[in-house]
Design a protein around this motif. Structure first.
Motif, PDB file in Angstrom:
ATOM      1  N   VAL A  21     -25.321   3.943 -22.487  1.00  0.00           N
ATOM      2  CA  VAL A  21     -25.813   5.210 -21.940  1.00  0.00           C
ATOM      3  C   VAL A  21     -26.533   4.954 -20.622  1.00  0.00           C
ATOM      4  CG1 VAL A  21     -27.315   7.203 -22.352  1.00  0.00           C
ATOM      5  CG2 VAL A  21     -26.004   6.210 -24.253  1.00  0.00           C
ATOM      6  N   ALA A  22     -27.294   3.864 -20.564  1.00  0.00           N
ATOM      7  CA  ALA A  22     -28.004   3.516 -19.325  1.00  0.00           C
ATOM      8  C   ALA A  22     -27.025   3.170 -18.205  1.00  0.00           C
ATOM      9  CB  ALA A  22     -28.952   2.341 -19.576  1.00  0.00           C
ATOM     10  N   ALA A  23     -25.946   2.471 -18.542  1.00  0.00           N
ATOM     11  CA  ALA A  23     -24.942   2.123 -17.534  1.00  0.00           C
ATOM     12  C   ALA A  23     -24.261   3.379 -16.992  1.00  0.00           C
ATOM     13  CB  ALA A  23     -23.908   1.168 -18.133  1.00  0.00           C
ATOM     14  N   TYR A  24     -24.028   4.344 -17.873  1.00  0.00           N
ATOM     15  CA  TYR A  24     -23.443   5.621 -17.448  1.00  0.00           C
ATOM     16  C   TYR A  24     -24.395   6.342 -16.492  1.00  0.00           C
ATOM     17  CZ  TYR A  24     -21.864  10.469 -17.754  1.00  0.00           C
ATOM     18  OH  TYR A  24     -21.466  11.748 -17.452  1.00  0.00           O
ATOM     19  N   TYR A  25     -25.657   6.357 -16.827  1.00  0.00           N
ATOM     20  CA  TYR A  25     -26.662   6.969 -15.951  1.00  0.00           C
ATOM     21  C   TYR A  25     -26.665   6.290 -14.573  1.00  0.00           C
ATOM     22  CZ  TYR A  25     -31.321   8.039 -14.096  1.00  0.00           C
ATOM     23  OH  TYR A  25     -32.361   8.411 -13.289  1.00  0.00           O
ATOM     24  N   ASP A  26     -26.642   4.974 -14.569  1.00  0.00           N
ATOM     25  CA  ASP A  26     -26.640   4.235 -13.305  1.00  0.00           C
ATOM     26  C   ASP A  26     -25.365   4.473 -12.501  1.00  0.00           C
ATOM     27  OD1 ASP A  26     -29.143   3.148 -13.766  1.00  0.00           O
ATOM     28  OD2 ASP A  26     -28.371   1.315 -14.686  1.00  0.00           O
ATOM     29  N   LEU A  27     -24.249   4.665 -13.201  1.00  0.00           N
ATOM     30  CA  LEU A  27     -22.972   4.916 -12.536  1.00  0.00           C
ATOM     31  C   LEU A  27     -23.007   6.214 -11.730  1.00  0.00           C
ATOM     32  CD1 LEU A  27     -19.849   4.211 -12.261  1.00  0.00           C
ATOM     33  CD2 LEU A  27     -19.535   5.669 -14.273  1.00  0.00           C
ATOM     34  N   LEU A  28     -23.698   7.219 -12.253  1.00  0.00           N
ATOM     35  CA  LEU A  28     -23.615   8.558 -11.658  1.00  0.00           C
ATOM     36  C   LEU A  28     -24.844   9.001 -10.874  1.00  0.00           C
ATOM     37  CD1 LEU A  28     -21.787  10.740 -14.341  1.00  0.00           C
ATOM     38  CD2 LEU A  28     -20.853   9.586 -12.341  1.00  0.00           C
ATOM     39  N   LYS A  29     -25.981   8.358 -11.049  1.00  0.00           N
ATOM     40  CA  LYS A  29     -27.217   8.895 -10.479  1.00  0.00           C
ATOM     41  C   LYS A  29     -27.207   8.969  -8.959  1.00  0.00           C
ATOM     42  CE  LYS A  29     -29.705   4.463 -10.814  1.00  0.00           C
ATOM     43  NZ  LYS A  29     -29.856   4.143  -9.378  1.00  0.00           N
ATOM     44  N   ASP A  30     -26.381   8.171  -8.294  1.00  0.00           N
ATOM     45  CA  ASP A  30     -26.317   8.205  -6.836  1.00  0.00           C
ATOM     46  C   ASP A  30     -25.094   8.952  -6.310  1.00  0.00           C
ATOM     47  OD1 ASP A  30     -28.712   6.768  -6.413  1.00  0.00           O
ATOM     48  OD2 ASP A  30     -27.680   4.873  -6.788  1.00  0.00           O
ATOM     49  N   ARG A  31     -24.354   9.610  -7.187  1.00  0.00           N
ATOM     50  CA  ARG A  31     -23.227  10.418  -6.734  1.00  0.00           C
ATOM     51  C   ARG A  31     -23.760  11.526  -5.816  1.00  0.00           C
ATOM     52  NH1 ARG A  31     -17.903  11.120  -8.388  1.00  0.00           N
ATOM     53  NH2 ARG A  31     -17.042  13.208  -7.960  1.00  0.00           N
ATOM     54  N   PRO A  32     -23.101  11.804  -4.690  1.00  0.00           N
ATOM     55  CA  PRO A  32     -23.647  12.766  -3.719  1.00  0.00           C
ATOM     56  C   PRO A  32     -24.025  14.119  -4.314  1.00  0.00           C
ATOM     57  CG  PRO A  32     -21.860  11.551  -2.712  1.00  0.00           C
ATOM     58  CD  PRO A  32     -21.907  11.114  -4.152  1.00  0.00           C
ATOM     59  N   SER A  33     -23.185  14.672  -5.199  1.00  0.00           N
ATOM     60  CA  SER A  33     -23.496  15.988  -5.762  1.00  0.00           C
ATOM     61  C   SER A  33     -24.748  15.948  -6.622  1.00  0.00           C
ATOM     62  CB  SER A  33     -22.316  16.500  -6.596  1.00  0.00           C
ATOM     63  OG  SER A  33     -22.090  15.666  -7.729  1.00  0.00           O
TER      64      SER A  33
END
Length: 224
Positions: A190-202
């Motif tokens: 779950v943490a890896a998923y959060y890290d994957l998306l937290k810097d997505r521009p939207s």
């Protein structure tokens, strides 16, 4: 194109954030928006009630079309602006099925999060019970174990390789989990998923402003 859209929203609200991410992904910027305070009960103002009789946020309007449920608003934006911005519902039957499945399972994750972190807010003082809160915490733990399994494939989004409406819907809940102190070491997928998306521009463009002002969250979930 977004000039005839209006959004009333609250900072940190996962349902509000879903709609804001969807708007960003569909390149719908410049819409009319108003940040309201839950603490000041601004979501119960006549202005909001005129659009949403439930007095809840988000309250979203496109022209004469009013959508006050975040799932409905996200589906609507993808349907009406399908060829614009990010394609959020895949065409393949397997990917589409998984997108819908994870989206609606996201309701269970959100409800179980709310039952723990907002227990004192939702339940009147005279009706609170330690055993009930303990059951809520165990239910959230069990739910998180499911999502830890769903996300065991590293570098993957919720419905496969591509960002989808499932991610629009579920990421704000995941972000709130860590905002309230969920231990990354207990739920590494779950943490890896959060890290994957937290810097997505939207997601960065719609990040809750009070989180930016005060990056340190709470520790309510540290023992979950």
């Amino acid at each position: 194109m977004a000039e005839n859209m209006t959004l009333f929203w609250g900072s940190g609200s996962a349902p509000c954030w879903r709609v804001m991410i969807a708007l960003e992904e569909k390149n719908l910027r410049g819409y009319n928006q108003k940040l309201l305070s839950f603490e000041k009960m601004e979501h119960k103002s006549p202005e909001v009630l005129a659009m949403n009789p439930r007095g809840q946020l988000p309250s979203f309007k496109h022209g004469d079309n009013v959508l006050n449920e975040s799932y409905a608003a996200c589906f609507y934006l993808e349907s009406q602006f399908k060829s614009q911005g990010t394609k959020l519902i895949p065409d393949g039957p397997a990917e589409q099925a998984l997108t819908y499945q994870r989206m609606f399972e996201g309701l269970a994750l959100y409800d179980k999060l709310v039952a723990v972190v907002y227990y004192d807010y939702v339940v009147p003082e005279g009706e609170r019970c330690d055993s009930a809160l303990k059951r809520n915490r165990q239910a959230l733990t069990n739910e998180l174990k499911l999502w830890e399994g769903y996300l065991r494939k590293k570098g993957s989004h919720l419905a496969g390789a591509s960002f989808s409406l499932a991610d629009v819907i579920v990421f704000p809940t995941v972000a709130n989990l860590f905002r309230f102190g969920l231990a990354a070491e207990r739920y590494p997928n779950v943490a890896a998923y959060y890290d994957l998306l937290k810097d997505r521009p939207s997601i960065k463009a719609s990040w809750p402003p009070h989180w930016l002002e005060n990056p340190k969250g709470q520790d309510t979930l540290k023992d979950i």
